[in-house]
Design a protein around this motif. Structure first.
Motif, PDB file in Angstrom:
ATOM      1  N   ARG A  98      49.722  15.304  27.311  1.00  0.00           N
ATOM      2  CA  ARG A  98      50.637  14.648  26.390  1.00  0.00           C
ATOM      3  C   ARG A  98      50.856  15.395  25.071  1.00  0.00           C
ATOM      4  NH1 ARG A  98      52.682  10.296  28.270  1.00  0.00           N
ATOM      5  NH2 ARG A  98      51.553   8.839  29.606  1.00  0.00           N
ATOM      6  N   THR A  99      50.284  16.580  24.972  1.00  0.00           N
ATOM      7  CA  THR A  99      50.441  17.315  23.719  1.00  0.00           C
ATOM      8  C   THR A  99      51.892  17.740  23.520  1.00  0.00           C
ATOM      9  OG1 THR A  99      50.086  19.487  24.705  1.00  0.00           O
ATOM     10  CG2 THR A  99      48.129  18.252  24.031  1.00  0.00           C
ATOM     11  N   GLY A 100      52.600  17.952  24.628  1.00  0.00           N
ATOM     12  CA  GLY A 100      53.986  18.375  24.511  1.00  0.00           C
ATOM     13  C   GLY A 100      54.125  19.866  24.275  1.00  0.00           C
ATOM     14  N   ARG A 101      53.013  20.512  24.086  1.00  0.00           N
ATOM     15  CA  ARG A 101      53.091  21.972  23.884  1.00  0.00           C
ATOM     16  C   ARG A 101      53.529  22.651  25.176  1.00  0.00           C
ATOM     17  NH1 ARG A 101      47.320  23.087  21.417  1.00  0.00           N
ATOM     18  NH2 ARG A 101      47.834  25.251  21.914  1.00  0.00           N
ATOM     19  N   PRO A 102      54.183  23.776  25.065  1.00  0.00           N
ATOM     20  CA  PRO A 102      54.675  24.480  26.254  1.00  0.00           C
ATOM     21  C   PRO A 102      53.534  24.753  27.234  1.00  0.00           C
ATOM     22  CG  PRO A 102      55.541  25.521  24.277  1.00  0.00           C
ATOM     23  CD  PRO A 102      54.577  24.479  23.825  1.00  0.00           C
ATOM     24  N   ASN A 103      53.805  24.557  28.505  1.00  0.00           N
ATOM     25  CA  ASN A 103      52.860  24.796  29.590  1.00  0.00           C
ATOM     26  C   ASN A 103      51.661  23.843  29.592  1.00  0.00           C
ATOM     27  OD1 ASN A 103      54.402  26.959  30.548  1.00  0.00           O
ATOM     28  ND2 ASN A 103      53.377  28.384  29.154  1.00  0.00           N
ATOM     29  N   ALA A 104      51.754  22.804  28.764  1.00  0.00           N
ATOM     30  CA  ALA A 104      50.617  21.885  28.671  1.00  0.00           C
ATOM     31  C   ALA A 104      50.327  21.221  30.018  1.00  0.00           C
ATOM     32  CB  ALA A 104      50.877  20.818  27.612  1.00  0.00           C
ATOM     33  N   VAL A 105      51.371  20.891  30.772  1.00  0.00           N
ATOM     34  CA  VAL A 105      51.175  20.140  32.023  1.00  0.00           C
ATOM     35  C   VAL A 105      50.496  21.002  33.083  1.00  0.00           C
ATOM     36  CG1 VAL A 105      52.286  18.794  33.827  1.00  0.00           C
ATOM     37  CG2 VAL A 105      53.176  18.712  31.498  1.00  0.00           C
ATOM     38  N   ILE A 106      51.023  22.188  33.310  1.00  0.00           N
ATOM     39  CA  ILE A 106      50.407  23.054  34.324  1.00  0.00           C
ATOM     40  C   ILE A 106      48.994  23.449  33.904  1.00  0.00           C
ATOM     41  CG2 ILE A 106      51.567  25.100  33.347  1.00  0.00           C
ATOM     42  CD1 ILE A 106      50.495  24.607  37.025  1.00  0.00           C
ATOM     43  N   LEU A 107      48.807  23.659  32.619  1.00  0.00           N
ATOM     44  CA  LEU A 107      47.463  24.005  32.133  1.00  0.00           C
ATOM     45  C   LEU A 107      46.495  22.848  32.349  1.00  0.00           C
ATOM     46  CD1 LEU A 107      48.337  26.052  28.928  1.00  0.00           C
ATOM     47  CD2 LEU A 107      46.998  26.862  30.891  1.00  0.00           C
ATOM     48  N   ALA A 108      46.988  21.634  32.142  1.00  0.00           N
ATOM     49  CA  ALA A 108      46.131  20.468  32.373  1.00  0.00           C
ATOM     50  C   ALA A 108      45.764  20.366  33.846  1.00  0.00           C
ATOM     51  CB  ALA A 108      46.853  19.198  31.925  1.00  0.00           C
ATOM     52  N   TYR A 109      46.715  20.693  34.706  1.00  0.00           N
ATOM     53  CA  TYR A 109      46.452  20.639  36.146  1.00  0.00           C
ATOM     54  C   TYR A 109      45.376  21.647  36.538  1.00  0.00           C
ATOM     55  CZ  TYR A 109      47.311  20.769  41.193  1.00  0.00           C
ATOM     56  OH  TYR A 109      47.171  20.734  42.550  1.00  0.00           O
ATOM     57  N   ILE A 110      45.524  22.845  36.027  1.00  0.00           N
ATOM     58  CA  ILE A 110      44.522  23.885  36.323  1.00  0.00           C
ATOM     59  C   ILE A 110      43.157  23.465  35.788  1.00  0.00           C
ATOM     60  CG2 ILE A 110      43.826  26.264  35.849  1.00  0.00           C
ATOM     61  CD1 ILE A 110      46.836  26.967  35.752  1.00  0.00           C
ATOM     62  N   GLN A 111      43.178  22.926  34.576  1.00  0.00           N
ATOM     63  CA  GLN A 111      41.915  22.506  33.960  1.00  0.00           C
ATOM     64  C   GLN A 111      41.260  21.397  34.776  1.00  0.00           C
ATOM     65  OE1 GLN A 111      40.941  24.500  31.587  1.00  0.00           O
ATOM     66  NE2 GLN A 111      38.972  23.483  31.964  1.00  0.00           N
ATOM     67  N   HIS A 112      42.072  20.486  35.223  1.00  0.00           N
ATOM     68  CA  HIS A 112      41.563  19.394  36.063  1.00  0.00           C
ATOM     69  C   HIS A 112      40.970  19.942  37.355  1.00  0.00           C
ATOM     70  CE1 HIS A 112      42.499  16.261  39.282  1.00  0.00           C
ATOM     71  NE2 HIS A 112      41.390  15.898  38.711  1.00  0.00           N
TER      72      HIS A 112
END
Lengths: 182, 182
Positions: free
Chosen positions: A80-94
């Motif tokens: 939810r940060t809205g920063r660029p690539n935040a979603v894919i990065l969260a997925y990888i992190q998960h």
DNA sequence: CCAACTATACCGTCTGGACGGTAAAGTCAA
DNA sequence: TTGACTTTACCGTCCAGACGGTATAGTTGG
């Protein structure tokens, strides 16, 4: 003598059954996931199992629901940060944290597929939505898609017991992807 | 007009059975792939089926063998140029041509997995070897690995009826990967 | 004649599911 | 508080059908 009190908790028993079913599918293959086997593994009679899930398809449906709701919960706050690539990065992190916790693969989904392929349609929709969010948020949608797919491939391979990458290579993969997303 | 002669050919009947089995697994799910159903779909009696495959596990094994030998055949001549990235490019090219020919996914493998997950071990070894060849031949082994995984993900999704990409996006993907491998 | 089947009958086991029962926990009027 | 009643959370048994597999006798094209 007083017997240890029998704790009756619907939700907990239900959860135990779901986990037992997953464990059987994972360890012995989806075909071995019969109601008898699940009941026995969950420490419940077959009648008790059918009390919680009136019919095998209800059990399968519950496994799908369980999977989807976990997917949702985990990825709710993270991107939810809205920063660029935040979603894919969260997925990888998960994915990494799942791996660190030795989270078993969702083998139940394969049992679902084995008996009725169409029941995975909600999973497809769900993943498609998620990919849309990844792309909308990515600086380079093509690369983000490839990253998403690469992770998916590793997860699929794990699901099918055909993992081609060893532990170190998976770390290398996530590092490589992450580095290119900053 | 001359009717096509009813040729009794062991190899062809065997092939028909294999294809019928695959078709059932694909259309109705691996669990529906019973010997009775396969025999009926192949236009063969159950006795005839068991004449060709004495036991279900023999049938499953044959499906694995079939899959692996096709994998081998297809990729034999294609990657022998020795030029950098030739192997991964051949794999992508093969994927594209499979797609153009509407080749159905190897759903039989899921039936095999459903009944005995360990039977896919040869597939794992095979894919691992192939990945090794890709990496040994790649200018950027990391990127080549990611490319391999991305294609694998698309194939897995097709296998599980959970394809997230539409036709155009798949073309876009292969174009994008190919462009970066020259 | 032989390989390549078909056709039918059968067996033991397992499977999903239906069903009746039951003990404990909760509800509630008197 | 107590007794009557309802609900919850199961258990144990049974069953019809499907499953993988076996056996055997017959059929057909080359």
């Amino acid at each position: 003598m007083t017997n240890p009190p029998v704790v009756r908790d619907k939700a907990k028993t239900r959860q135990r059954i779901l986990e037992a079913a997953e464990a059987i599918a994972r360890r012995e293959g989806p075909a071995a996931m019969s109601l008898d086997a699940v009941a026995a593994a969950a420490g419940v009679s077959k009648g008790g199992l059918l009390y919680h899930f009136p019919g095998k398809s209800k059990l399968l449906q519950a496994m799908v629901d369980e999977y989807l709701s976990r997917f949702d919960t985990v990825l709710e706050g993270e991107a939810r940060t809205g920063r660029p690539n935040a979603v894919i990065l969260a997925y990888i992190q998960h994915f990494i944290s799942e791996r660190e916790r030795n989270t078993p693969p969702p083998s139940g989904l394969l049992a679902v597929f084995a008996e009725d392929p169409d029941m995975l349609a909600p999973v497809q929709r769900h993943e498609r939505n998620f990919l849309n969010r990844i792309r909308a948020n990515a600086t380079d949608p093509e690369f983000a898609t490839v990253a998403f797919l690469a992770i998916q491939a590793v997860r699929s391979a794990e699901l099918l017991n055909t993992q081609v990458l060893v532990e170190g290579e998976i770390t290398q993969l996530t590092d490589w992807l992450t580095a290119r997303l900053h």
